[in-house]
Design an enzyme around this catalytic site. Structure first.
Site, PDB file in Angstrom:
ATOM      1  CE  LYS A  15       0.875   1.297   4.474  1.00 19.23           C
ATOM      2  NZ  LYS A  15       1.711   2.447   4.820  1.00 19.23           N
ATOM      3  N   PRO A  47      10.434  -3.888   0.015  1.00 16.75           N
ATOM      4  CG  PRO A  47      10.423  -1.558   0.047  1.00 16.75           C
ATOM      5  CD  PRO A  47       9.880  -2.740  -0.705  1.00 16.75           C
ATOM      6  N   GLY A  73       7.538   1.369   4.696  1.00 16.04           N
ATOM      7  CA  GLY A  73       6.368   2.248   4.611  1.00 16.04           C
ATOM      8  C   GLY A  73       5.340   1.762   3.612  1.00 16.04           C
ATOM      9  N   GLY A 131       3.861  -1.199   4.006  1.00 21.15           N
ATOM     10  CA  GLY A 131       3.012  -2.149   4.726  1.00 21.15           C
ATOM     11  C   GLY A 131       3.344  -3.596   4.404  1.00 21.15           C
ATOM     12  N   GLY A 132       4.585  -3.854   3.994  1.00 20.45           N
ATOM     13  CA  GLY A 132       4.962  -5.202   3.553  1.00 20.45           C
ATOM     14  C   GLY A 132       4.704  -6.278   4.601  1.00 20.45           C
ATOM     15  CB  SER A 187       0.760  -4.805   7.630  1.00 18.10           C
ATOM     16  OG  SER A 187       1.460  -4.078   8.598  1.00 18.10           O
ATOM     17  CG  ASP A 193       0.224  -0.785   8.580  1.00 15.78           C
ATOM     18  OD1 ASP A 193       0.458  -1.791   9.253  1.00 15.78           O
ATOM     19  OD2 ASP A 193       1.101  -0.129   7.983  1.00 15.78           O
TER      20      ASP A 193
HETATM   21  O1  C5P Z   1       0.141  -1.028  15.242  1.00 15.19           O
HETATM   22  P1  C5P Z   1       1.569  -1.189  14.887  1.00 15.19           P
HETATM   23  O2  C5P Z   1       2.183  -2.450  15.413  1.00 15.19           O
HETATM   24  O3  C5P Z   1       1.848  -0.990  13.434  1.00 15.19           O
HETATM   25  O4  C5P Z   1       2.313   0.008  15.625  1.00 15.19           O
HETATM   26  C1  C5P Z   1       3.702   0.012  15.838  1.00 15.19           C
HETATM   27  C2  C5P Z   1       4.037   1.152  16.756  1.00 15.19           C
HETATM   28  O5  C5P Z   1       3.842   2.409  16.072  1.00 15.19           O
HETATM   29  C3  C5P Z   1       3.164   1.259  17.996  1.00 15.19           C
HETATM   30  O6  C5P Z   1       3.675   0.493  19.043  1.00 15.19           O
HETATM   31  C4  C5P Z   1       3.198   2.736  18.314  1.00 15.19           C
HETATM   32  O7  C5P Z   1       4.398   3.053  18.974  1.00 15.19           O
HETATM   33  C5  C5P Z   1       3.271   3.368  16.947  1.00 15.19           C
HETATM   34  N1  C5P Z   1       1.948   3.781  16.441  1.00 15.19           N
HETATM   35  C6  C5P Z   1       1.349   4.921  16.957  1.00 15.19           C
HETATM   36  N2  C5P Z   1       0.136   5.323  16.468  1.00 15.19           N
HETATM   37  C7  C5P Z   1      -0.483   4.622  15.473  1.00 15.19           C
HETATM   38  C8  C5P Z   1       0.114   3.464  14.931  1.00 15.19           C
HETATM   39  C9  C5P Z   1       1.337   3.070  15.439  1.00 15.19           C
HETATM   40  O8  C5P Z   1       1.896   5.590  17.836  1.00 15.19           O
HETATM   41  N3  C5P Z   1      -1.656   5.071  15.013  1.00 15.19           N
END
Ligand code: C5P
Length: 322
Positions: free
Chosen positions: A10, A94, A98, A100-101, A103, A136
């Site tokens: 994405k 990569p 960024g 979303g690989g 995810s 994501d």
């Molecule tokens: O949800 P995900 O595992 O992708 O998030 C990784 C880290 O990015 C979280 O632990 C948090 O520190 C930060 N994050 C955030 N706000 C979001 C998404 C992610 O602060 N909306």
């Protein structure tokens, strides 16, 4: 039985970071758009137990820190299924890019397991499991153009716009998303909660204005057509959307700001960082213009490739491979 699943990437068409929440996450408002670049996963369920990840790329973890591992455990539990899950990842996207690989890989694992076990999960269960693994992931349960709110995990399909050429530049650096959020908090420290919310509302209004323009020119369809504003995707990006992460990531990695400028110089109608980077993308009207841009960027030393935005229909047509 084994199932092959394409795990599409994405990009973010605008991303606004809102106030940090008591749970440590930040409120987000973004438009996700799936694109044609992808990894390929083969998901098999064999006799025995446990989860095994196979991947040639040394940067991909094989243990429970891999999103595929975590989601496989949850899916097997939710389905009360038994067996040894083998996840083979052909990594083309990569890592920490960024796009979303990781995810997308996790959602591909979920979809592959459902098929391999011939046991469907309900839509609500898929959403719950996905959002537990990361903010994501849920977008990949919808595909196409998607509005992301909450911490990015609440997803709403937007009208599918016609596919556009997209040039993706992948610099060799990996950007840590939590660190980028922390840096954002540091530089925004002086802003009041009210002004942070105002900035979110501003993008919300821009998106509403864009949608109302789309629907007043194509009131009956779910597919956005070229209205008075021309290509609806370009109308969206021209509404002035931007990615807040650029403000913290470009000062730390000046070469990424340079890559964005190189994309614009190469003829992109819009260019931006995707997520917290390090990938940048540029949108182009026609394939020859995008191919020319790739040649120019590569000559200047950038790793660049051309792809297209992927509509929801195209996404689901191509997810299950052979
Ligand atoms: O949800 P995900 O595992 O992708 O998030 C990784 C880290 O990015 C979280 O632990 C948090 O520190 C930060 N994050 C955030 N706000 C979001 C998404 C992610 O602060 N909306």
């Amino acid at each position: 039985m084994s199932v092959i699943v394409r795990s599409f990437a994405k990009i973010n068409l605008g991303l606004r970071i809102g106030p940090s929440r008591p749970d440590g996450f930040h409120q987000l408002l973004t438009v996700y758009q799936t694109i044609g670049l992808h990894d390929v996963l083969r998901i098999s369920v064999k006799r025995g137990s446990g989860i095994e990840i196979q991947c040639d790329d040394p940067r991909v973890p094989r243990d429970e820190s891999n999103t595929c591992f975590r989601i496989a455990e949850k899916v097997m539990n939710a389905l009360r299924a038994q067996g040894r899950v083998v996840i083979e990842i052909d990594k083309r996207l990569p890592v920490q890019g960024g796009l979303g690989g990781a995810s997308a890989n996790a959602v591909a694992t979920l979809l592959g397991l459902e098929r391999a076990l011939r046991k469907p999960l309900s839509a609500a269960e898929k959403l719950r499991i996905s959002e537990e693994v990361g903010s994501d992931l849920p977008l990949f349960l919808i595909g196409g153009a998607i509005l992301g709110v909450g911490r990015g995990e609440q997803v709403f399909p937007l009208p599918d716009f016609p596919a556009m050429r997209c040039v993706v530049v992948t610099p060799e650096v990996g950007v840590s998303t939590p660190k980028a959020f922390a840096e954002w908090d540091r530089i925004q420290g002086k802003l009041t909660v009210l002004s942070v919310s105002d900035r979110m509302n501003e993008l919300g209004r821009e998106l509403s204005a864009w949608l109302s323009e789309l629907y007043s020119s194509a009131p009956s369809g779910l597919v956005a057509r070229r209205g008075r504003a021309g290509n609806p995707l370009l109308a969206l990006v021209r509404a002035g959307i931007e990615n807040d992460f650029e403000e913290v990531v470009f000062p730390e990695y000046p070469e990424l700001g340079e890559a964005k400028r190189a994309l614009m110089r190469a003829g992109a109608k819009y260019a931006s960082l995707s997520g917290s980077g390090s990938t940048l993308y540029g949108l182009f009207g026609a394939r020859p213009a995008a191919l020319l841009a790739v040649t120019r960027l590569r000559k200047a030393g950038w790793a660049a490739q051309v792809t297209s935005t992927l509509t929801r229909v195209a996404y689901w047509r191509r997810v299950y491979g052979s």
